[in-house]
Design a protein around this motif. Structure first.
Motif, PDB file in Angstrom:
ATOM      1  N   MET A   6     -43.990 142.764 -57.798  1.00 47.81           N
ATOM      2  CA  MET A   6     -43.553 142.014 -56.744  1.00 47.81           C
ATOM      3  C   MET A   6     -44.557 141.223 -56.425  1.00 47.81           C
ATOM      4  SD  MET A   6     -40.086 142.019 -56.672  1.00 47.81           S
ATOM      5  CE  MET A   6     -39.797 141.252 -55.121  1.00 47.81           C
ATOM      6  N   VAL A   7     -45.797 141.460 -55.968  1.00 47.07           N
ATOM      7  CA  VAL A   7     -46.861 140.664 -55.484  1.00 47.07           C
ATOM      8  C   VAL A   7     -47.134 139.442 -56.617  1.00 47.07           C
ATOM      9  CG1 VAL A   7     -49.177 140.302 -54.482  1.00 47.07           C
ATOM     10  CG2 VAL A   7     -47.736 142.246 -53.966  1.00 47.07           C
ATOM     11  N   ARG A   8     -47.426 140.010 -57.535  1.00 47.79           N
ATOM     12  CA  ARG A   8     -47.561 138.959 -58.770  1.00 47.79           C
ATOM     13  C   ARG A   8     -46.624 137.915 -59.232  1.00 47.79           C
ATOM     14  NH1 ARG A   8     -49.111 143.782 -61.476  1.00 47.79           N
ATOM     15  NH2 ARG A   8     -47.307 143.578 -63.005  1.00 47.79           N
ATOM     16  N   ALA A   9     -45.245 138.473 -58.870  1.00 51.13           N
ATOM     17  CA  ALA A   9     -44.330 137.636 -59.165  1.00 51.13           C
ATOM     18  C   ALA A   9     -44.170 136.430 -57.767  1.00 51.13           C
ATOM     19  CB  ALA A   9     -42.970 138.315 -58.968  1.00 51.13           C
ATOM     20  N   THR A  10     -44.255 136.935 -56.742  1.00 55.19           N
ATOM     21  CA  THR A  10     -44.299 136.178 -55.660  1.00 55.19           C
ATOM     22  C   THR A  10     -45.453 135.140 -55.540  1.00 55.19           C
ATOM     23  OG1 THR A  10     -43.403 137.895 -54.311  1.00 55.19           O
ATOM     24  CG2 THR A  10     -44.290 135.841 -52.827  1.00 55.19           C
ATOM     25  N   LEU A  11     -46.573 135.610 -55.942  1.00 51.38           N
ATOM     26  CA  LEU A  11     -47.519 134.436 -56.187  1.00 51.38           C
ATOM     27  C   LEU A  11     -47.609 133.495 -57.296  1.00 51.38           C
ATOM     28  CD1 LEU A  11     -50.804 136.954 -55.602  1.00 51.38           C
ATOM     29  CD2 LEU A  11     -49.888 135.128 -54.066  1.00 51.38           C
ATOM     30  N   ALA A  12     -46.955 134.060 -58.381  1.00 51.13           N
ATOM     31  CA  ALA A  12     -46.355 133.222 -59.341  1.00 51.13           C
ATOM     32  C   ALA A  12     -45.546 132.182 -58.926  1.00 51.13           C
ATOM     33  CB  ALA A  12     -45.859 133.928 -60.500  1.00 51.13           C
ATOM     34  N   GLY A  13     -44.543 132.390 -58.340  1.00 48.56           N
ATOM     35  CA  GLY A  13     -43.634 131.640 -57.737  1.00 48.56           C
ATOM     36  C   GLY A  13     -43.856 130.668 -56.794  1.00 48.56           C
ATOM     37  N   ILE A  14     -44.909 130.923 -55.955  1.00 45.72           N
ATOM     38  CA  ILE A  14     -45.510 129.779 -55.026  1.00 45.72           C
ATOM     39  C   ILE A  14     -46.514 128.941 -55.731  1.00 45.72           C
ATOM     40  CG2 ILE A  14     -47.373 129.861 -53.245  1.00 45.72           C
ATOM     41  CD1 ILE A  14     -46.020 132.669 -52.149  1.00 45.72           C
ATOM     42  N   GLY A  15     -47.079 129.361 -57.014  1.00 44.42           N
ATOM     43  CA  GLY A  15     -47.894 128.672 -57.471  1.00 44.42           C
ATOM     44  C   GLY A  15     -47.075 127.388 -58.285  1.00 44.42           C
ATOM     45  N   VAL A  16     -45.872 127.867 -59.113  1.00 55.53           N
ATOM     46  CA  VAL A  16     -45.102 127.144 -59.543  1.00 55.53           C
ATOM     47  C   VAL A  16     -44.595 125.908 -58.525  1.00 55.53           C
ATOM     48  CG1 VAL A  16     -42.971 126.828 -60.664  1.00 55.53           C
ATOM     49  CG2 VAL A  16     -44.671 128.362 -61.570  1.00 55.53           C
ATOM     50  N   ALA A  17     -44.340 126.368 -57.473  1.00 54.62           N
ATOM     51  CA  ALA A  17     -43.528 125.522 -56.364  1.00 54.62           C
ATOM     52  C   ALA A  17     -44.795 124.332 -55.786  1.00 54.62           C
ATOM     53  CB  ALA A  17     -43.457 126.356 -55.191  1.00 54.62           C
ATOM     54  N   LEU A  18     -46.069 124.891 -55.848  1.00 59.21           N
ATOM     55  CA  LEU A  18     -47.237 123.997 -55.428  1.00 59.21           C
ATOM     56  C   LEU A  18     -47.263 123.048 -56.701  1.00 59.21           C
ATOM     57  CD1 LEU A  18     -49.744 126.292 -53.750  1.00 59.21           C
ATOM     58  CD2 LEU A  18     -48.389 124.876 -52.734  1.00 59.21           C
ATOM     59  N   ALA A  19     -47.112 123.491 -57.898  1.00 56.69           N
ATOM     60  CA  ALA A  19     -47.362 122.494 -59.013  1.00 56.69           C
ATOM     61  C   ALA A  19     -46.221 121.399 -59.109  1.00 56.69           C
ATOM     62  CB  ALA A  19     -47.544 123.319 -60.226  1.00 56.69           C
ATOM     63  N   ALA A  20     -45.139 121.815 -58.650  1.00 57.95           N
ATOM     64  CA  ALA A  20     -43.834 121.151 -58.926  1.00 57.95           C
ATOM     65  C   ALA A  20     -43.316 120.187 -57.751  1.00 57.95           C
ATOM     66  CB  ALA A  20     -42.515 122.099 -59.044  1.00 57.95           C
ATOM     67  N   ALA A  21     -43.888 120.708 -56.778  1.00 54.18           N
ATOM     68  CA  ALA A  21     -43.536 119.742 -55.401  1.00 54.18           C
ATOM     69  C   ALA A  21     -43.832 118.242 -55.568  1.00 54.18           C
ATOM     70  CB  ALA A  21     -44.155 120.283 -54.498  1.00 54.18           C
ATOM     71  N   PRO A  22     -45.064 117.753 -55.837  1.00 49.80           N
ATOM     72  CA  PRO A  22     -45.645 116.462 -55.730  1.00 49.80           C
ATOM     73  C   PRO A  22     -44.883 115.754 -57.122  1.00 49.80           C
ATOM     74  CG  PRO A  22     -47.246 117.828 -56.570  1.00 49.80           C
ATOM     75  CD  PRO A  22     -46.531 118.517 -56.065  1.00 49.80           C
ATOM     76  N   LEU A  23     -44.716 116.426 -58.360  1.00 54.14           N
ATOM     77  CA  LEU A  23     -44.142 115.888 -59.460  1.00 54.14           C
ATOM     78  C   LEU A  23     -42.426 115.739 -59.169  1.00 54.14           C
ATOM     79  CD1 LEU A  23     -45.725 117.931 -62.266  1.00 54.14           C
ATOM     80  CD2 LEU A  23     -46.262 115.628 -61.512  1.00 54.14           C
ATOM     81  N   GLY A  24     -41.901 116.592 -58.626  1.00 54.18           N
ATOM     82  CA  GLY A  24     -40.515 116.463 -58.154  1.00 54.18           C
ATOM     83  C   GLY A  24     -40.361 115.435 -57.444  1.00 54.18           C
ATOM     84  N   VAL A 180     -44.635 122.165 -66.779  1.00 55.71           N
ATOM     85  CA  VAL A 180     -43.622 123.224 -67.510  1.00 55.71           C
ATOM     86  C   VAL A 180     -44.268 124.180 -68.326  1.00 55.71           C
ATOM     87  CG1 VAL A 180     -42.414 122.790 -69.886  1.00 55.71           C
ATOM     88  CG2 VAL A 180     -42.197 121.023 -67.986  1.00 55.71           C
ATOM     89  N   ALA A 181     -45.432 124.213 -68.769  1.00 63.58           N
ATOM     90  CA  ALA A 181     -46.298 125.124 -69.452  1.00 63.58           C
ATOM     91  C   ALA A 181     -46.414 126.320 -68.555  1.00 63.58           C
ATOM     92  CB  ALA A 181     -47.380 124.505 -70.018  1.00 63.58           C
ATOM     93  N   VAL A 182     -46.677 126.187 -67.368  1.00 62.06           N
ATOM     94  CA  VAL A 182     -46.813 127.208 -66.345  1.00 62.06           C
ATOM     95  C   VAL A 182     -45.612 127.719 -65.565  1.00 62.06           C
ATOM     96  CG1 VAL A 182     -49.125 126.214 -65.664  1.00 62.06           C
ATOM     97  CG2 VAL A 182     -47.270 125.792 -64.291  1.00 62.06           C
ATOM     98  N   ALA A 183     -44.668 126.969 -65.643  1.00 59.54           N
ATOM     99  CA  ALA A 183     -43.383 127.510 -65.224  1.00 59.54           C
ATOM    100  C   ALA A 183     -42.407 128.122 -65.997  1.00 59.54           C
ATOM    101  CB  ALA A 183     -42.706 126.176 -64.424  1.00 59.54           C
ATOM    102  N   ILE A 184     -42.691 127.906 -67.325  1.00 59.86           N
ATOM    103  CA  ILE A 184     -41.764 128.573 -68.426  1.00 59.86           C
ATOM    104  C   ILE A 184     -41.590 130.026 -68.309  1.00 59.86           C
ATOM    105  CG2 ILE A 184     -43.391 128.857 -70.242  1.00 59.86           C
ATOM    106  CD1 ILE A 184     -41.232 127.885 -72.139  1.00 59.86           C
ATOM    107  N   LYS A 185     -42.670 130.709 -67.777  1.00 60.63           N
ATOM    108  CA  LYS A 185     -42.838 132.187 -67.556  1.00 60.63           C
ATOM    109  C   LYS A 185     -42.099 132.493 -66.330  1.00 60.63           C
ATOM    110  CE  LYS A 185     -44.356 136.272 -68.622  1.00 60.63           C
ATOM    111  NZ  LYS A 185     -44.395 137.254 -70.179  1.00 60.63           N
ATOM    112  N   VAL A 186     -41.923 131.724 -65.449  1.00 59.13           N
ATOM    113  CA  VAL A 186     -41.400 132.025 -63.977  1.00 59.13           C
ATOM    114  C   VAL A 186     -40.007 131.834 -64.168  1.00 59.13           C
ATOM    115  CG1 VAL A 186     -41.575 131.628 -61.682  1.00 59.13           C
ATOM    116  CG2 VAL A 186     -43.613 131.384 -62.949  1.00 59.13           C
ATOM    117  N   VAL A 187     -39.394 130.570 -64.247  1.00 61.40           N
ATOM    118  CA  VAL A 187     -37.983 130.372 -64.073  1.00 61.40           C
ATOM    119  C   VAL A 187     -37.455 130.141 -65.600  1.00 61.40           C
ATOM    120  CG1 VAL A 187     -38.148 129.623 -61.579  1.00 61.40           C
ATOM    121  CG2 VAL A 187     -38.537 127.626 -63.570  1.00 61.40           C
ATOM    122  N   GLY A 188     -38.264 129.796 -66.538  1.00 65.11           N
ATOM    123  CA  GLY A 188     -37.525 129.570 -67.940  1.00 65.11           C
ATOM    124  C   GLY A 188     -37.343 128.046 -68.082  1.00 65.11           C
TER     125      GLY A 188
END
Length: 268
Positions: A6-24, A180-188
């Motif tokens: 769960m800790v790894r999953a949470t850190l992964a989700g936060i990492g994807v959020a940081l990458a996706a935010a400015p691009l979004g 997209v490459a880093v997020a595919i494992k997290v949200v598909g």
């Protein structure tokens, strides 16, 4: 600490959020929602080719996403309507990817994990790739922020200021491919575009400046990951889709709050 899934999953989700935010934010400003979708769908073909060639899924996904983006840019200069072109490329890339996966004999692949994500199965290696990719995207975006923003607002002004909007488009495309490459494992594949667009759209109601919108989008994306994972754990629902559902609820809630409070601000 990283032994806890769960800790790894949470850190992964936060990492994807940081990458996706400015691009979004740039996707929302440029009205490029379908472009993000097309790039995400191309990732399935990248996964299939990576497995077939026994290479890194990250590198294969980035390469295919960049080829798809370059193809769209080239064909858009030949009188094809952008929305039509993106529709063709998005669905074609997904279809070719699914067909390519069916030819992979002797390789066990959980296709649902790539389509909808498998954030609970994120390993330490995956976590390192996600955070390195996120750091690269944030660094590239911060470095080209002014040029990207000027090119987004007014291409003529960008040319007058000595900037090349086409180069900035390629920088944005590269960042999108990495995300997209880093997020595919997290949200598909099917939910990547949602995590790009929804937090940024939600942040728009709170922001007065572009920089504030990017920061609010990162905060909303990170909060969605944390609350979504917690909700999925309690309700026993798929983690990736639940994260997106929480982000959607944030968007609706902030939109309703803005609609209710705006008349009060207008008529004190």
């Amino acid at each position: 600490m990283l032994d806890d899934f769960m800790v790894r999953a949470t850190l992964a989700g936060i990492g994807v959020a940081l990458a996706a935010a400015p691009l979004g934010c740039f996707i929302v400003w440029r009205r490029m929602a379908y472009f993000g979708d097309a790039t995400a769908h191309a990732a399935v073909l990248g996964v299939a080719l990576s497995l077939a060639l026994d290479m890194s899924i990250f590198l294969g996904t980035v390469a295919v996403s960049l080829v798809m983006a370059a193809t769209v840019t080239l064909l858009s200069q030949r009188s094809y309507a952008m929305d039509t072109l993106l529709g063709v490329m998005a669905h074609s890339a997904l279809a070719f990817g699914l067909v390519a996966v069916s030819f992979l004999s002797g390789i066990r692949i959980d296709l649902m994990a790539y389509l909808f994500g498998d954030i609970l199965a994120v390993s330490r290696t995956d976590l390192a790739v996600i955070w390195c990719g996120a750091a690269l995207v944030v660094a590239l975006t911060a470095w080209r922020w002014s040029a990207l923003l000027t090119s987004t607002l007014n291409e003529e002004l960008a040319y007058a200021s000595g900037m090349d909007p086409r180069r900035e488009q390629m920088v944005l495309t590269l960042c999108l491919a990495i995300t997209v490459a880093v997020a595919i494992k997290v949200v598909g594949v099917l939910l990547i575009a949602a995590m790009l667009i929804i937090p940024a759209a939600a942040a728009r109601t709170l922001s007065r400046t572009p920089e504030a919108m990017a920061m609010f989008a990162a905060a909303i994306g990170g909060l969605s990951a944390i609350l979504g994972l917690r909700s999925a754990y309690i309700l026993d629902t798929p983690a990736g889709p639940t994260v997106v559902c929480v982000a959607a609820l944030c968007f609706v809630g902030l939109g309703l709050f803005s609609a209710v409070s705006e008349p009060k601000n207008r008529h004190p």
